[in-house]
Design a protein around this motif. Sequence first.
Motif, PDB file in Angstrom:
ATOM      1  N   LEU A   1       1.392  -1.397   0.165  1.00  0.00           N
ATOM      2  CA  LEU A   1       0.081  -0.196  -0.052  1.00  0.00           C
ATOM      3  C   LEU A   1       1.047   1.165  -0.186  1.00  0.00           C
ATOM      4  O   LEU A   1       0.437   2.188  -0.123  1.00  0.00           O
ATOM      5  N   ALA A   2       2.513   1.045   0.490  1.00  0.00           N
ATOM      6  CA  ALA A   2       2.817   2.634   0.372  1.00  0.00           C
ATOM      7  C   ALA A   2       3.401   2.910  -0.804  1.00  0.00           C
ATOM      8  O   ALA A   2       4.024   3.845  -0.910  1.00  0.00           O
ATOM      9  N   ASP A   3       3.377   1.994  -1.766  1.00  0.00           N
ATOM     10  CA  ASP A   3       4.026   1.989  -3.130  1.00  0.00           C
ATOM     11  C   ASP A   3       2.622   2.471  -4.139  1.00  0.00           C
ATOM     12  O   ASP A   3       2.384   2.314  -4.964  1.00  0.00           O
ATOM     13  N   ALA A   4       1.166   2.131  -3.437  1.00  0.00           N
ATOM     14  CA  ALA A   4      -0.072   2.346  -3.578  1.00  0.00           C
ATOM     15  C   ALA A   4      -0.050   4.160  -4.248  1.00  0.00           C
ATOM     16  O   ALA A   4       0.091   4.371  -4.036  1.00  0.00           O
ATOM     17  N   ASP A   5      -1.409   3.723  -5.277  1.00  0.00           N
ATOM     18  CA  ASP A   5      -2.045   5.117  -5.854  1.00  0.00           C
ATOM     19  C   ASP A   5      -2.613   5.891  -5.014  1.00  0.00           C
ATOM     20  O   ASP A   5      -2.944   4.898  -4.251  1.00  0.00           O
ATOM     21  N   PHE A   6      -3.024   6.622  -5.011  1.00  0.00           N
ATOM     22  CA  PHE A   6      -4.320   7.859  -4.263  1.00  0.00           C
ATOM     23  C   PHE A   6      -5.454   6.911  -3.954  1.00  0.00           C
ATOM     24  O   PHE A   6      -5.556   7.180  -3.080  1.00  0.00           O
ATOM     25  N   GLN A   7      -6.097   7.154  -5.374  1.00  0.00           N
ATOM     26  CA  GLN A   7      -7.079   5.678  -4.864  1.00  0.00           C
ATOM     27  C   GLN A   7      -7.131   4.185  -4.294  1.00  0.00           C
ATOM     28  O   GLN A   7      -7.791   3.969  -3.324  1.00  0.00           O
ATOM     29  N   ALA A   8      -5.567   3.202  -4.345  1.00  0.00           N
ATOM     30  CA  ALA A   8      -6.252   2.063  -4.127  1.00  0.00           C
ATOM     31  C   ALA A   8      -5.958   2.574  -2.228  1.00  0.00           C
ATOM     32  O   ALA A   8      -6.358   1.929  -2.100  1.00  0.00           O
ATOM     33  N   VAL A   9      -4.935   3.401  -1.954  1.00  0.00           N
ATOM     34  CA  VAL A   9      -4.852   4.348  -0.319  1.00  0.00           C
ATOM     35  C   VAL A   9      -6.027   4.652  -0.035  1.00  0.00           C
ATOM     36  O   VAL A   9      -7.020   3.714   1.096  1.00  0.00           O
ATOM     37  N   GLU A  10      -7.234   4.850  -1.052  1.00  0.00           N
ATOM     38  CA  GLU A  10      -8.506   5.247   0.020  1.00  0.00           C
ATOM     39  C   GLU A  10      -9.138   4.353   0.194  1.00  0.00           C
ATOM     40  O   GLU A  10     -10.001   4.283   0.765  1.00  0.00           O
ATOM     41  N   THR A  11      -9.170   3.533  -1.140  1.00  0.00           N
ATOM     42  CA  THR A  11     -10.142   2.005  -0.917  1.00  0.00           C
ATOM     43  C   THR A  11      -9.568   1.303  -0.317  1.00  0.00           C
ATOM     44  O   THR A  11     -10.249   0.177   0.080  1.00  0.00           O
ATOM     45  N   GLY A  12      -8.320   1.306   0.340  1.00  0.00           N
ATOM     46  CA  GLY A  12      -7.711   0.333   0.829  1.00  0.00           C
ATOM     47  C   GLY A  12      -7.555   0.159   2.459  1.00  0.00           C
ATOM     48  O   GLY A  12      -7.532  -0.365   2.693  1.00  0.00           O
ATOM     49  N   MET A  13      -8.351   1.425   3.100  1.00  0.00           N
ATOM     50  CA  MET A  13      -8.975   1.451   4.849  1.00  0.00           C
ATOM     51  C   MET A  13      -9.729   0.764   5.133  1.00  0.00           C
ATOM     52  O   MET A  13     -10.654   0.752   4.509  1.00  0.00           O
ATOM     53  N   THR A  14      -9.209  -0.126   6.324  1.00  0.00           N
ATOM     54  CA  THR A  14     -10.174  -0.919   7.191  1.00  0.00           C
ATOM     55  C   THR A  14     -11.033  -0.333   8.205  1.00  0.00           C
ATOM     56  O   THR A  14     -12.055  -1.744   8.609  1.00  0.00           O
ATOM     57  N   GLU A  15     -10.964   0.351   8.761  1.00  0.00           N
ATOM     58  CA  GLU A  15     -11.395   0.605  10.351  1.00  0.00           C
ATOM     59  C   GLU A  15     -11.852   2.172  10.047  1.00  0.00           C
ATOM     60  O   GLU A  15     -13.032   1.312  10.032  1.00  0.00           O
ATOM     61  N   GLY A  16     -11.727   3.266   9.390  1.00  0.00           N
ATOM     62  CA  GLY A  16     -13.025   4.163   8.323  1.00  0.00           C
ATOM     63  C   GLY A  16     -12.496   5.179   9.909  1.00  0.00           C
ATOM     64  O   GLY A  16     -10.955   5.155  10.971  1.00  0.00           O
ATOM     65  N   HIS A  17     -13.456   5.466  11.069  1.00  0.00           N
ATOM     66  CA  HIS A  17     -13.122   6.918  11.669  1.00  0.00           C
ATOM     67  C   HIS A  17     -12.224   5.961  12.873  1.00  0.00           C
ATOM     68  O   HIS A  17     -13.411   5.071  13.977  1.00  0.00           O
ATOM     69  N   PRO A  18     -10.673   6.273  14.315  1.00  0.00           N
ATOM     70  CA  PRO A  18     -10.701   5.783  15.285  1.00  0.00           C
ATOM     71  C   PRO A  18     -11.352   5.799  15.864  1.00  0.00           C
ATOM     72  O   PRO A  18     -10.999   4.685  16.843  1.00  0.00           O
ATOM     73  N   GLY A  19     -11.398   6.469  16.293  1.00  0.00           N
ATOM     74  CA  GLY A  19     -12.831   7.499  17.663  1.00  0.00           C
ATOM     75  C   GLY A  19     -13.612   6.435  18.129  1.00  0.00           C
ATOM     76  O   GLY A  19     -14.002   5.431  19.097  1.00  0.00           O
ATOM     77  N   PHE A  20     -15.080   6.673  16.840  1.00  0.00           N
ATOM     78  CA  PHE A  20     -16.225   6.598  16.719  1.00  0.00           C
ATOM     79  C   PHE A  20     -16.384   4.756  16.858  1.00  0.00           C
ATOM     80  O   PHE A  20     -15.873   4.018  15.887  1.00  0.00           O
ATOM     81  N   VAL A  21     -16.896   4.128  17.816  1.00  0.00           N
ATOM     82  CA  VAL A  21     -17.145   2.397  17.814  1.00  0.00           C
ATOM     83  C   VAL A  21     -18.047   2.090  16.023  1.00  0.00           C
ATOM     84  O   VAL A  21     -17.762   1.405  15.675  1.00  0.00           O
TER      85      VAL A  21
END
Length: 594
Positions: free
Chosen positions: A135-155
């Motif tokens: 992911l550290a070598d991926a493009d902008f949208q690959a990183v954007e769609t690769g997130m697995t958690e969402g907002h870190p605070g809200f359950v």
Amino acid sequence: MNPREAVSHLTPGHWAAANRQLIRKALAEFAHERLLTPEPTAPGHYAVRSDDGTREYRFAARLLALDHWQIDAASITRHRDGDELPLDALDFLIELRDTLGLSDEILPVYLEEISSTLSGTAYKLAKKPVSAAELADADFQAVETGMTEGHPGFVANNGRLGFGVHEYHAYAPEAASPVRLIWLAAHRDHSTFTSGTDLDYDGLMRDELGEELLGRFADTMSGLGLDLADYHLIPVHPWQWWNKLSVTFAAEVARQRLVCLGPGDDDYLAQQSVRTFFNTSAPARHYVKTALSVLNMGFMRGLSAAYMEATPAINDWLADLVAKDDVLRRTRLSIIRERAAVGYHHRQYEAATDRHSPYRKMLAALWRESPVAGLEPGRRLATMASLLHTDHEGRSFAAALIERSGLAPEVWLRGYLDAYLTPLLHSFYAYDLAFMPHGENVIMVLDGGAVERVIFKDIAEEIVVMDPLADLPPEVRRVRAEVPEDMKLLSVFTDVFDCFFRYLNAVLVTEGVLDEEAFWRTVAVCVTDYQASVPQFADRFRQYDMFAEEFALSCLNRLQLRNNQQMVDLADPSGALQLVGRLQNPIARYAPPA
């Protein structure tokens, strides 16, 4: 989509893993917000009991700065009368409903949001894993769609109530499915278009749609005996058309105040914010932010036609401020402006409701600049939310960037802080200006793995000028708010320290990249160096002390648990805050000598 295929991610294994992850987060965040008080049972081990005392959750945890509970998910067990029970997030919330203050009205809706969040986690677990290094070598949208958690605070951070499972596959950011927006023609007697000073409606439409598509739309209107020049074009989320506008605005369609012209030609990808789209067919074209009447993380995600009118003017004002300020120019901060907005006024719903009503927020859109157009050669983009991402093996994206940069971790961190924290500090001390700088609202410009500069977005809805006497142009005065003196600096302590640095520190400490002392010392040196560079603000540094021993704990989940449909009034951002006790300021010990 085959109905069975649509739920193929909902397997016993994925569901168990999703529940374990969510209960880990719930224990950690509810303990942080002092809704739960874990009892020590042995060194590094704790227990939380249900409301009636019959069930017990046991786990191992490490307590980090800012009362951050770093809980080992694998260690969590649930017990009753000596028997171990399976983990179930809905049971967890029901068993602790009184402790968490969940009312009879809120509880079932919150359980539905949790169910949707769990389903989304199961979907992500079913995807082919991508390592943090990849992911550290991926493009902008690959990183954007690769997130697995969402907002870190809200359950409950991926509720998206209103999406069916087939719509989840079509429109969720992590599904990464191309979307074509639906275009409506809205009669100018009922619609309002506003834009920045150097932009007009016709020019924007030509740039965004092209002459060929505009010609097709004009032909469609002519075939109905209508003139496209009498209408404004509005891009619409497909879900909003099928589920809301085609029914709730049926009279407007029947009377041809609204005309559906069909999908455009460009493919878009949904961003982390769900209702904002990035143009993948032509990346230099604008983002499009749409109204979306789904409930997600404390708000119905509509867009108010009335509220949107001032958006371009606010963005132009802020862009001018940033361009003229020496310190902000030195940090190379930029904003991507919301350049134009369009909204539809349904007269009858407006007559029947107040300004907060979701019925006033069903049909509006705005166009935001793309960061791609201003990107220097050899640079890449990544959402700042990605710094908190960890992969299936527990490796972090942040650590992968540090390794890729070739820099020592503290040097990398200081570069990031100079780009992100310094402009926030200067905006506060020089202008009483606060952003909402969470991970999804900040885009990093990367040179290799190093953060070279940052871009702020989502401006008009979320900035605030906290000086009630500030001299602002009439069209910008909406951003002015009266905030109590003792709460002003929470715009940094809460939004930056507690809601982002707390997690980034934990990520780097857990992976052994940096220890806590090095992390917070680096933050403190960044603050000290900024203050030394602008001695003219010395009185304000004393008045609003970044090195104060402690600050108020502002609780996000408490807001959602109290009212998960309208957490706060954006016109009064401090009025609804849930402040519970104090947090020790982790940089206080590094205060420079008086």
